[in-house]
Motif scaffolding. Structure first.
Motif, PDB file in Angstrom:
ATOM      1  N   TYR A  22      12.719   6.728  -4.868  1.00 26.55           N
ATOM      2  CA  TYR A  22      11.685   6.929  -4.937  1.00 26.55           C
ATOM      3  C   TYR A  22      11.642   7.192  -6.378  1.00 26.55           C
ATOM      4  CZ  TYR A  22      10.034   8.461  -0.718  1.00 26.55           C
ATOM      5  OH  TYR A  22       9.783   8.324   1.094  1.00 26.55           O
ATOM      6  N   GLY A  23      11.981   5.853  -7.492  1.00 22.43           N
ATOM      7  CA  GLY A  23      12.002   6.028  -8.541  1.00 22.43           C
ATOM      8  C   GLY A  23      11.238   5.363  -9.350  1.00 22.43           C
ATOM      9  N   ARG A  24      11.004   5.084 -10.603  1.00 21.27           N
ATOM     10  CA  ARG A  24      10.437   4.510 -11.808  1.00 21.27           C
ATOM     11  C   ARG A  24      11.296   3.585 -12.764  1.00 21.27           C
ATOM     12  NH1 ARG A  24       4.772   4.369 -12.816  1.00 21.27           N
ATOM     13  NH2 ARG A  24       3.433   5.938 -11.772  1.00 21.27           N
ATOM     14  N   MET A  25      10.498   2.001 -12.689  1.00 20.55           N
ATOM     15  CA  MET A  25      11.900   1.308 -13.729  1.00 20.55           C
ATOM     16  C   MET A  25      11.590   1.601 -15.347  1.00 20.55           C
ATOM     17  SD  MET A  25      11.165  -2.523 -12.195  1.00 20.55           S
ATOM     18  CE  MET A  25      11.822  -2.849 -10.284  1.00 20.55           C
ATOM     19  N   GLY A  70      12.795   8.312 -14.026  1.00 21.43           N
ATOM     20  CA  GLY A  70      13.218   9.452 -13.426  1.00 21.43           C
ATOM     21  C   GLY A  70      13.467   9.519 -12.516  1.00 21.43           C
ATOM     22  N   THR A  71      13.536  11.244 -11.927  1.00 20.10           N
ATOM     23  CA  THR A  71      13.901  10.324 -10.122  1.00 20.10           C
ATOM     24  C   THR A  71      13.562  11.954  -9.341  1.00 20.10           C
ATOM     25  OG1 THR A  71      15.629  12.873 -10.151  1.00 20.10           O
ATOM     26  CG2 THR A  71      16.225  10.941 -11.006  1.00 20.10           C
ATOM     27  N   ALA A 127       0.364  -1.259   0.187  1.00 20.32           N
ATOM     28  CA  ALA A 127      -0.212  -0.157   0.037  1.00 20.32           C
ATOM     29  C   ALA A 127       0.854   1.529   0.187  1.00 20.32           C
ATOM     30  CB  ALA A 127      -0.768   0.000   1.395  1.00 20.32           C
ATOM     31  N   LEU A 128       0.621   2.556  -0.612  1.00 23.07           N
ATOM     32  CA  LEU A 128       1.015   3.743  -0.525  1.00 23.07           C
ATOM     33  C   LEU A 128       0.266   4.504   0.489  1.00 23.07           C
ATOM     34  CD1 LEU A 128       2.343   4.153  -3.860  1.00 23.07           C
ATOM     35  CD2 LEU A 128       3.822   2.956  -2.249  1.00 23.07           C
ATOM     36  N   SER A 129       0.654   5.777   0.956  1.00 25.87           N
ATOM     37  CA  SER A 129       0.437   6.661   1.456  1.00 25.87           C
ATOM     38  C   SER A 129      -0.422   7.676   0.653  1.00 25.87           C
ATOM     39  CB  SER A 129       0.945   8.226   2.555  1.00 25.87           C
ATOM     40  OG  SER A 129       1.960   7.724   1.647  1.00 25.87           O
ATOM     41  N   GLU A 130      -1.393   8.591   0.989  1.00 21.44           N
ATOM     42  CA  GLU A 130      -2.272   9.489  -0.111  1.00 21.44           C
ATOM     43  C   GLU A 130      -0.426  10.387  -0.851  1.00 21.44           C
ATOM     44  OE1 GLU A 130      -4.016  11.177  -2.869  1.00 21.44           O
ATOM     45  OE2 GLU A 130      -4.539   9.561  -1.469  1.00 21.44           O
ATOM     46  N   LYS A 131       0.111  10.997   0.199  1.00 20.19           N
ATOM     47  CA  LYS A 131       1.643  11.294  -0.329  1.00 20.19           C
ATOM     48  C   LYS A 131       2.433  11.077  -1.109  1.00 20.19           C
ATOM     49  CE  LYS A 131       4.236  15.180   1.428  1.00 20.19           C
ATOM     50  NZ  LYS A 131       5.383  16.431   2.287  1.00 20.19           N
ATOM     51  N   ASN A 132       2.821   9.534  -1.329  1.00 22.02           N
ATOM     52  CA  ASN A 132       3.380   8.593  -2.240  1.00 22.02           C
ATOM     53  C   ASN A 132       2.702   8.346  -3.378  1.00 22.02           C
ATOM     54  OD1 ASN A 132       5.254   8.393  -0.695  1.00 22.02           O
ATOM     55  ND2 ASN A 132       5.651   7.060   0.377  1.00 22.02           N
ATOM     56  N   LEU A 133       1.055   8.408  -3.143  1.00 19.64           N
ATOM     57  CA  LEU A 133       0.518   8.362  -4.569  1.00 19.64           C
ATOM     58  C   LEU A 133       0.692   8.919  -5.122  1.00 19.64           C
ATOM     59  CD1 LEU A 133      -2.518   6.544  -3.272  1.00 19.64           C
ATOM     60  CD2 LEU A 133      -0.930   5.718  -4.627  1.00 19.64           C
ATOM     61  N   ARG A 134       0.800  10.645  -4.421  1.00 21.22           N
ATOM     62  CA  ARG A 134       0.916  11.010  -5.991  1.00 21.22           C
ATOM     63  C   ARG A 134       2.709  11.769  -5.968  1.00 21.22           C
ATOM     64  NH1 ARG A 134      -2.302  14.359  -0.759  1.00 21.22           N
ATOM     65  NH2 ARG A 134      -0.025  15.097   0.161  1.00 21.22           N
ATOM     66  N   ARG A 135       3.069  11.498  -5.232  1.00 24.22           N
ATOM     67  CA  ARG A 135       4.304  11.142  -5.522  1.00 24.22           C
ATOM     68  C   ARG A 135       5.010  10.409  -6.825  1.00 24.22           C
ATOM     69  NH1 ARG A 135       6.992  11.126   0.051  1.00 24.22           N
ATOM     70  NH2 ARG A 135       7.329  13.097   0.489  1.00 24.22           N
ATOM     71  N   ILE A 136       4.057   8.904  -6.995  1.00 23.24           N
ATOM     72  CA  ILE A 136       4.443   8.381  -7.961  1.00 23.24           C
ATOM     73  C   ILE A 136       4.074   8.785  -8.919  1.00 23.24           C
ATOM     74  CG2 ILE A 136       2.749   6.508  -7.748  1.00 23.24           C
ATOM     75  CD1 ILE A 136       4.785   4.127  -8.155  1.00 23.24           C
ATOM     76  N   ARG A 137       2.529   8.916  -8.884  1.00 22.20           N
ATOM     77  CA  ARG A 137       1.777   9.782  -9.962  1.00 22.20           C
ATOM     78  C   ARG A 137       2.279  10.477 -10.537  1.00 22.20           C
ATOM     79  NH1 ARG A 137      -3.021   9.970  -7.323  1.00 22.20           N
ATOM     80  NH2 ARG A 137      -4.114   7.072  -7.244  1.00 22.20           N
ATOM     81  N   ALA A 138       4.032  11.599  -9.962  1.00 30.72           N
ATOM     82  CA  ALA A 138       4.784  12.695 -10.842  1.00 30.72           C
ATOM     83  C   ALA A 138       6.613  12.309 -11.028  1.00 30.72           C
ATOM     84  CB  ALA A 138       4.618  13.379  -9.911  1.00 30.72           C
ATOM     85  N   SER A 139       6.265  10.884 -11.265  1.00 30.03           N
ATOM     86  CA  SER A 139       7.234  10.416 -11.065  1.00 30.03           C
ATOM     87  C   SER A 139       7.523   9.325 -12.993  1.00 30.03           C
ATOM     88  CB  SER A 139       7.510   9.498 -10.755  1.00 30.03           C
ATOM     89  OG  SER A 139       7.576   9.560  -8.870  1.00 30.03           O
ATOM     90  N   ARG A 140       8.407   9.707 -13.323  1.00 28.93           N
ATOM     91  CA  ARG A 140       8.292   9.038 -15.483  1.00 28.93           C
ATOM     92  C   ARG A 140       9.658   8.148 -14.819  1.00 28.93           C
ATOM     93  NH1 ARG A 140      12.915  11.038 -17.446  1.00 28.93           N
ATOM     94  NH2 ARG A 140      13.660  12.380 -16.334  1.00 28.93           N
ATOM     95  N   PRO A 141       9.099   6.992 -15.640  1.00 25.71           N
ATOM     96  CA  PRO A 141      10.257   5.717 -15.779  1.00 25.71           C
ATOM     97  C   PRO A 141      12.151   6.335 -15.994  1.00 25.71           C
ATOM     98  CG  PRO A 141       8.976   5.138 -17.110  1.00 25.71           C
ATOM     99  CD  PRO A 141       7.808   6.673 -16.584  1.00 25.71           C
TER     100      PRO A 141
END
Length: 345
Positions: free
Chosen positions: A254-257, A228-229, A212-226
């Protein structure tokens, strides 16, 4: 000639599975972690012995080998003492887990196997315990080869640099390199698994579960690009520790593959979005435990928990992240076969 192996520090069975898939029978795996038993015994023909390696004797191993004509002693001593993180806290290098390579050498001397193989993190070579291990094997008459390899060269869909050692009493031995090298990508490995939301578990595979992700981490991953950082995020999403001067260099969390590259190195925290570049390339979640296992080249059907067992992220993350990738185990087995074929004729 009959050949068989014993796998020290066997964990969930990555090395054993690779050896078995390439036709090297494994008699037993030894590990002091009881959480390894189910995965090890369910997926492999070998028996699991829950033991502290320091209490195992050479006589016990010789009884396990029985009348085997060609003995292989394999193992991956826990690598945490040799990791970059652990080195900040090291003392003299002779206590606790640092001593496990000395136990490995002790058993090698008592058993006198035909072939020895060991896998660890690259930084193990910087420490006296590794030099002592190599020296001990050479004094016992072994031809020793070791080198740092990238597991991606051996059909493992991740960038995972590891020290591999091979030693033989029958002449020079080395890891056989692949004739062709085309890295397997994240897309090829996990691209067809069903989509998940953060905190969801697939109905047909309990290991295909994402944390599970916290609401803040959900916002963070939505702002992340493969690829990126966290530097790509709006400032209000950046963690305070990364805003400080001492935290600005930690860009690998906090990065995407990326779909069309190998994954980063799987660690014991590979299920956590904030623990590395473990975000899914396009779904808003960290990779699942099953995806992590596949990126370690475990077969899709490899069972880690009983059907009615509890899926514990911390425990299973440790088993998966610490494992020798199965396909690296297969490459080690092929190298042993090639070497033994040259001496047996």
């Amino acid at each position: 000639m009959r050949i068989a192996a014993v796998d020290l520090f066997c964990g969930a069975g990555g090395l054993t599975h690779g050896l078995e898939q390439e036709g090297i029978p494994v008699i037993a795996g030894i590990d002091f972690d009881p959480a390894c038993r189910y995965a090890y015994e369910t997926n492999n023909k070998a028996r699991f012995l829950e033991r502290d390696i320091s209490t195992v004797t050479a006589d016990e191993l010789n009884r396990l080998f029985g009348d085997v004509e060609l003995k292989i002693l394999a193992g991956c001593a826990p690598c945490q003492p040799f990791s970059t993180y652990a080195q900040r806290y090291e003392q003299d290098g002779n206590d606790g887990k640092w001593g496990l390579l000395y136990e490995f050498a002790r058993l090698a001397e008592g058993v006198s196997p035909d072939v020895i193989t060991m896998e660890n993190v690259p930084t193990v070579a910087k420490h006296g315990v590794f030099t002592d291990f190599v020296d001990a094997l050479e004094r016992l008459g072994y031809n020793v080869w070791f080198g740092v390899i990238d597991s991606a060269r051996f059909d493992v869909p991740q960038t995972r640099r590891r020290m591999v050692l091979l030693a033989s009493k029958h002449g020079p031995i080395e890891l056989v390199q692949p004739e062709k090298f085309k890295p397997k990508t994240v897309r090829q490995a996990i691209g067809r698994l069903r989509a998940l939301a953060a905190g969801e578990t697939a109905t047909n595979d309990r290991l295909h579960a994402s944390s599970a992700l916290s609401e803040k981490n959900l916002r963070r991953i939505r702002a992340s690009r493969p690829g990126g950082t966290w530097r790509d995020w709006p400032r209000h999403l950046v963690a305070d520790c990364h805003k400080a001067a001492t935290g600005r260099t930690y860009s690998g969390v906090y990065g995407r593959m990326e779909w069309d590259k190998p994954a980063p190195t799987m660690t014991t925290q590979c299920y956590g979005f904030g623990s590395g570049r473990f975000g899914h390339p396009e779904q808003d979640r960290a990779i699942s435990l099953r995806e992590a296992a596949i990126l370690q080249s475990f077969p899709r059907e490899y069972a880690f928990v009983p059907k009615d067992g509890e899926v514990q992220f911390k425990v299973l993350g440790r088993l998966i992240g610490n494992a020798v990738p199965v396909n690296l185990g297969r490459a080690i087995a092929r190298s042993i076969h090639s070497h033994l074929a040259s001496i047996v004729g």
